[in-house]
Design a protein around this motif. Structure first.
Motif, PDB file in Angstrom:
ATOM      1  N   UNK A   1      38.865  26.353  30.380  1.00  0.00           N
ATOM      2  CA  UNK A   1      37.712  26.482  29.481  1.00  0.00           C
ATOM      3  C   UNK A   1      37.862  27.613  28.456  1.00  0.00           C
ATOM      4  N   UNK A   2      38.997  27.669  27.776  1.00  0.00           N
ATOM      5  CA  UNK A   2      39.192  28.666  26.736  1.00  0.00           C
ATOM      6  C   UNK A   2      39.560  30.047  27.257  1.00  0.00           C
ATOM      7  N   UNK A   3      39.706  30.184  28.567  1.00  0.00           N
ATOM      8  CA  UNK A   3      40.079  31.453  29.178  1.00  0.00           C
ATOM      9  C   UNK A   3      41.508  31.323  29.704  1.00  0.00           C
ATOM     10  N   UNK A   4      42.386  32.204  29.232  1.00  0.00           N
ATOM     11  CA  UNK A   4      43.773  32.195  29.714  1.00  0.00           C
ATOM     12  C   UNK A   4      43.930  33.356  30.683  1.00  0.00           C
ATOM     13  N   UNK A   5      44.497  33.082  31.851  1.00  0.00           N
ATOM     14  CA  UNK A   5      44.751  34.159  32.802  1.00  0.00           C
ATOM     15  C   UNK A   5      46.238  34.194  33.131  1.00  0.00           C
ATOM     16  N   UNK A   6      46.756  35.413  33.209  1.00  0.00           N
ATOM     17  CA  UNK A   6      48.152  35.634  33.576  1.00  0.00           C
ATOM     18  C   UNK A   6      48.152  36.607  34.742  1.00  0.00           C
ATOM     19  N   UNK A   7      48.714  36.199  35.866  1.00  0.00           N
ATOM     20  CA  UNK A   7      48.803  37.055  37.045  1.00  0.00           C
ATOM     21  C   UNK A   7      50.280  37.319  37.282  1.00  0.00           C
ATOM     22  N   UNK A   8      50.676  38.581  37.117  1.00  0.00           N
ATOM     23  CA  UNK A   8      52.085  38.936  37.221  1.00  0.00           C
ATOM     24  C   UNK A   8      52.309  39.894  38.376  1.00  0.00           C
ATOM     25  N   UNK A   9      53.274  39.551  39.231  1.00  0.00           N
ATOM     26  CA  UNK A   9      53.604  40.375  40.385  1.00  0.00           C
ATOM     27  C   UNK A   9      54.844  41.203  40.070  1.00  0.00           C
ATOM     28  N   UNK A  10      54.699  42.537  40.140  1.00  0.00           N
ATOM     29  CA  UNK A  10      55.829  43.458  39.964  1.00  0.00           C
ATOM     30  C   UNK A  10      55.906  44.336  41.198  1.00  0.00           C
ATOM     31  N   UNK A  11      56.775  43.989  42.142  1.00  0.00           N
ATOM     32  CA  UNK A  11      56.883  44.759  43.381  1.00  0.00           C
ATOM     33  C   UNK A  11      55.577  44.693  44.157  1.00  0.00           C
ATOM     34  N   UNK A  12      54.901  45.843  44.334  1.00  0.00           N
ATOM     35  CA  UNK A  12      53.621  45.889  45.062  1.00  0.00           C
ATOM     36  C   UNK A  12      52.425  45.948  44.129  1.00  0.00           C
ATOM     37  N   UNK A  13      52.633  45.647  42.852  1.00  0.00           N
ATOM     38  CA  UNK A  13      51.554  45.715  41.864  1.00  0.00           C
ATOM     39  C   UNK A  13      51.314  44.340  41.258  1.00  0.00           C
ATOM     40  N   UNK A  14      50.026  43.994  41.147  1.00  0.00           N
ATOM     41  CA  UNK A  14      49.660  42.758  40.451  1.00  0.00           C
ATOM     42  C   UNK A  14      48.913  43.157  39.185  1.00  0.00           C
ATOM     43  N   UNK A  15      49.376  42.626  38.056  1.00  0.00           N
ATOM     44  CA  UNK A  15      48.682  42.841  36.783  1.00  0.00           C
ATOM     45  C   UNK A  15      48.034  41.512  36.426  1.00  0.00           C
ATOM     46  N   UNK A  16      46.712  41.529  36.375  1.00  0.00           N
ATOM     47  CA  UNK A  16      45.937  40.316  36.088  1.00  0.00           C
ATOM     48  C   UNK A  16      45.342  40.485  34.693  1.00  0.00           C
ATOM     49  N   UNK A  17      45.818  39.656  33.758  1.00  0.00           N
ATOM     50  CA  UNK A  17      45.349  39.735  32.375  1.00  0.00           C
ATOM     51  C   UNK A  17      44.525  38.499  32.066  1.00  0.00           C
ATOM     52  N   UNK A  18      43.324  38.715  31.516  1.00  0.00           N
ATOM     53  CA  UNK A  18      42.464  37.607  31.109  1.00  0.00           C
ATOM     54  C   UNK A  18      42.297  37.689  29.597  1.00  0.00           C
ATOM     55  N   UNK A  19      42.497  36.557  28.914  1.00  0.00           N
ATOM     56  CA  UNK A  19      42.422  36.529  27.457  1.00  0.00           C
ATOM     57  C   UNK A  19      41.442  35.439  27.032  1.00  0.00           C
ATOM     58  N   UNK A  20      40.500  35.816  26.182  1.00  0.00           N
ATOM     59  CA  UNK A  20      39.556  34.851  25.627  1.00  0.00           C
ATOM     60  C   UNK A  20      39.391  35.189  24.154  1.00  0.00           C
ATOM     61  N   UNK A  21      39.878  34.308  23.292  1.00  0.00           N
ATOM     62  CA  UNK A  21      39.834  34.593  21.855  1.00  0.00           C
ATOM     63  C   UNK A  21      40.653  35.841  21.573  1.00  0.00           C
ATOM     64  N   UNK A  22      40.030  36.848  20.928  1.00  0.00           N
ATOM     65  CA  UNK A  22      40.767  38.081  20.628  1.00  0.00           C
ATOM     66  C   UNK A  22      40.443  39.197  21.619  1.00  0.00           C
TER      67      UNK A  22
END
Length: 127
Positions: A96-117
């Motif tokens: 629904x227009x929301x892009x999510x990227x969940x990236x695992x780096x070792x013991x860290x998760x970076x969760x990025x949510x993008x909607x428009x700008x």
């Protein structure tokens, strides 16, 4: 690389404006920004179960990589989407227009949510 584990939120960027844009009420945003959420991920091959607990609110989504599924959004609304895997450490979904990227780096998760700008980034560490 397996995503399986329990992760605790360490920091977040741009949380308030992003949640406002999603349509969450101010009182929920204020409560949510101060609570340390915990994410539990269980990965079994291409099948995932992700449970996010923030205070008394629990959000659980189950999906299989590459297959359409129903995803419960932060607003409580349910929408159809497909989660893809890039490499062996990145999950990408467009719902629904929301892009999510969940990236695992070792013991860290970076969760990025993008909607428009607007972009919201949440960083969690394995506990």
């Amino acid at each position: 690389m397996s995503f399986t584990g329990k992760y605790e939120l360490q920091s977040q960027e741009n949380f308030e404006p992003f949640m406002k844009a999603l349509g969450l009420p101010d009182d929920q945003i204020q409560k949510g920004k101060d609570l340390k959420s915990t994410t539990e991920i269980v990965q079994n091959g291409k099948k995932f179960k992700v449970t996010v607990t923030t205070g008394s609110k629990v959000l659980t989504n189950e999906f299989t990589i590459g297959e359409e599924c129903e995803i419960e959004m932060l607003t409580g609304e349910k929408a159809k989407g497909i989660v893809q895997m890039e490499g062996n450490n990145k999950l990408i979904a467009n719902v629904k227009g929301l892009k999510t990227i969940t990236e695992l780096n070792g013991d860290t998760i970076i969760h990025t949510m993008i909607m428009g700008d607007l972009t919201c980034k949440r960083i969690s560490k394995r506990v």
